[in-house]
Design an enzyme around this catalytic site. Structure first.
Site, short mmCIF file in Angstrom:
data_model
loop_
_atom_site.label_atom_id
_atom_site.label_comp_id
_atom_site.label_asym_id
_atom_site.label_seq_id
_atom_site.Cartn_x
_atom_site.Cartn_y
_atom_site.Cartn_z
N ASP A 84 0.86 -1.19 0.00
CA ASP A 84 0.00 0.00 0.00
C ASP A 84 0.89 1.23 0.00
OD1 ASP A 84 -2.96 -0.63 0.37
OD2 ASP A 84 -2.10 -1.87 1.95
N ARG A 92 3.83 2.94 3.06
CA ARG A 92 4.62 2.07 3.94
C ARG A 92 6.12 2.36 3.84
NH1 ARG A 92 -0.17 1.06 6.24
NH2 ARG A 92 -1.52 -0.27 4.98
N ARG A 157 -7.23 10.68 1.69
CA ARG A 157 -6.66 9.64 0.82
C ARG A 157 -7.23 9.74 -0.59
NH1 ARG A 157 -7.88 4.09 3.71
NH2 ARG A 157 -6.79 3.29 1.85
N LYS A 187 -8.81 1.54 -5.98
CA LYS A 187 -9.63 1.10 -4.86
C LYS A 187 -10.53 2.25 -4.39
CE LYS A 187 -5.85 1.83 -1.53
NZ LYS A 187 -4.82 1.16 -0.72
N HIS A 188 -11.71 1.95 -3.76
CA HIS A 188 -12.24 0.65 -3.35
C HIS A 188 -13.63 0.52 -3.98
CE1 HIS A 188 -9.71 2.23 -0.02
NE2 HIS A 188 -9.35 0.98 0.23
N HIS A 200 -12.68 -1.81 7.99
CA HIS A 200 -11.64 -2.53 8.75
C HIS A 200 -12.23 -3.15 10.02
CE1 HIS A 200 -9.05 0.12 6.32
NE2 HIS A 200 -8.16 -0.83 6.44
N ASP A 271 -10.52 -6.57 -1.15
CA ASP A 271 -9.84 -5.93 -0.04
C ASP A 271 -9.47 -7.04 0.95
OD1 ASP A 271 -8.77 -3.97 1.60
OD2 ASP A 271 -10.57 -2.72 1.59
#
Length: 345
Positions: A84, A92, A157, A187-188, A200, A271
């Site tokens: 990601d 990351r 985002r 995404k998404h 999540h 996902d």
């Protein structure tokens, strides 16, 4: 290819899943940052198609490059090595100070410029350093349209609250990634920017009608072409499907709408299947099987690799998943690996 090898191609897993394939990653795991003999042995039993690294797998530039080199060829068919790296708060590598990489404030700040060349530069920059460290797939761009101020999981985002801006910015970033031989994954789908819940932790809902989503949330996904992937979110669309089944498990959303109506013919990736929206409703086996039956190609981060893998293999053997359905996804995966030079003709 044997049935087991074909089923393996359908999985992108965390490294921890190869270290402990029968553990539930949603409850506990010990971080992995290098290859082990246990992982090598489990690759033979579970010949997965890809591995995704997260922040706790990525320590230093040298360690990351070495780990990815070992992972890439851990199976007979080289792996997708994914991450990601959206830019902004989900990055990351760039958010790890050991790498000294260019950091972006957010996708929203790039989108606010209205300049697609800024999004292209973002994709080129991120794609260049991902390639340098051995990645070949990025779970980006975020193609959501941020229209709900109560949404906390997407926010900045997303490139924009305007669907046309979000679409052109996502397409430009994806082009930059492709320029560097990195597979972009939009995404998404069907859109996480108008939800007020976080998938999540539990169920998330998009309460718009088909025509409302077609005019807004789905516009960016129409830009995703045959060289891109789309990540299906665990987002229920009850005004469209008449149920609370998440898109990842819905044949109507994946096969009829995303592939049929919107014409997307690239890779469809779920996902993470270890997210609360799935684990609170489905066991690992049923989640994996239902996602394939819905039309998804790749099962991302199953909560329990052993149960998921064995469940899909059993479903293939008993005809629940037909051979032609399995081959459809395997062929699409192998074509992508060929197109991006992951495997050689």
């Amino acid at each position: 290819m044997t049935p087991s090898e074909k089923v393996g191609q359908l999985f992108i897993v965390r490294p921890e899943a190869l270290a402990s394939p029968n553990s539930n990653l949603s409850t506990s795991y010990k971080s992995v940052s290098s290859m082990s003999d246990t992982m090598r042995a489990n690759f033979a039993k579970y010949p997965v198609g890809g591995v995704a690294l997260f922040a706790d797998n990525i320590l230093t530039p040298a360690q990351t490059a070495a780990f990815n080199r070992e992972l890439l060829n851990a199976c007979d068919i080289p792996l997708f090595i994914a991450v990601d790296e959206e830019g902004g708060r989900v990055a990351r590598l760039a958010n790890n100070s050991a790498f000294g990489l260019k950091k972006y404030e957010s996708a929203a700040s790039v989108g606010a410029s209205g300049d697609t060349s800024a999004a292209l530069e973002m994709g080129n920059t991120i794609g260049s350093y991902l390639r340098q460290y051995g990645f070949n797939m990025d779970f980006a761009p975020d193609a959501d349209v941020f229209t709900n101020p109560n949404n906390t999981v997407i926010g900045n985002r997303a490139f924009s609250s305007d669907a046309y801006t979000a679409a052109k910015m996502a397409a430009a970033m994806a082009k930059g990634l492709r320029n560097n031989n990195i597979i972009p994954v939009y995404k998404h789908f069907p859109g996480h920017g108008d939800t007020s819940e976080d998938s999540h932790t539990g169920a998330a809902y998009a309460n718009k009608t088909h025509d409302e989503m077609l005019a807004c949330e789905w516009l960016p996904f129409m830009e995703a072409g045959s060289l891109d992937g789309v990540m299906a979110g665990h987002i229920s669309a009850p005004q469209i499907t008449g149920s609370n089944v998440p898109a990842t498990m819905s044949r109507q959303m994946i096969t009829q709408i995303l592939r049929g109506e919107l014409g997307f013919d690239g890779l469809v990736i779920t996902d993470a299947l270890a997210m609360g929206a799935i684990t609170k409703v489905y066991d690992a086996r049923s989640a994996a099987v239902n996602a394939i039956l819905a039309g998804c190609d790749i099962l991302l981060l199953p909560d329990n690799l052993g149960a998921s893998f064995d469940g899909v293999l059993s479903a293939v053997n008993d005809g629940t998943i037909t051979e032609s359905r399995l081959d459809e996804s395997v062929m699409r995966i192998l074509i992508y690996k060929l197109k991006y030079g992951i495997i050689k003709a």
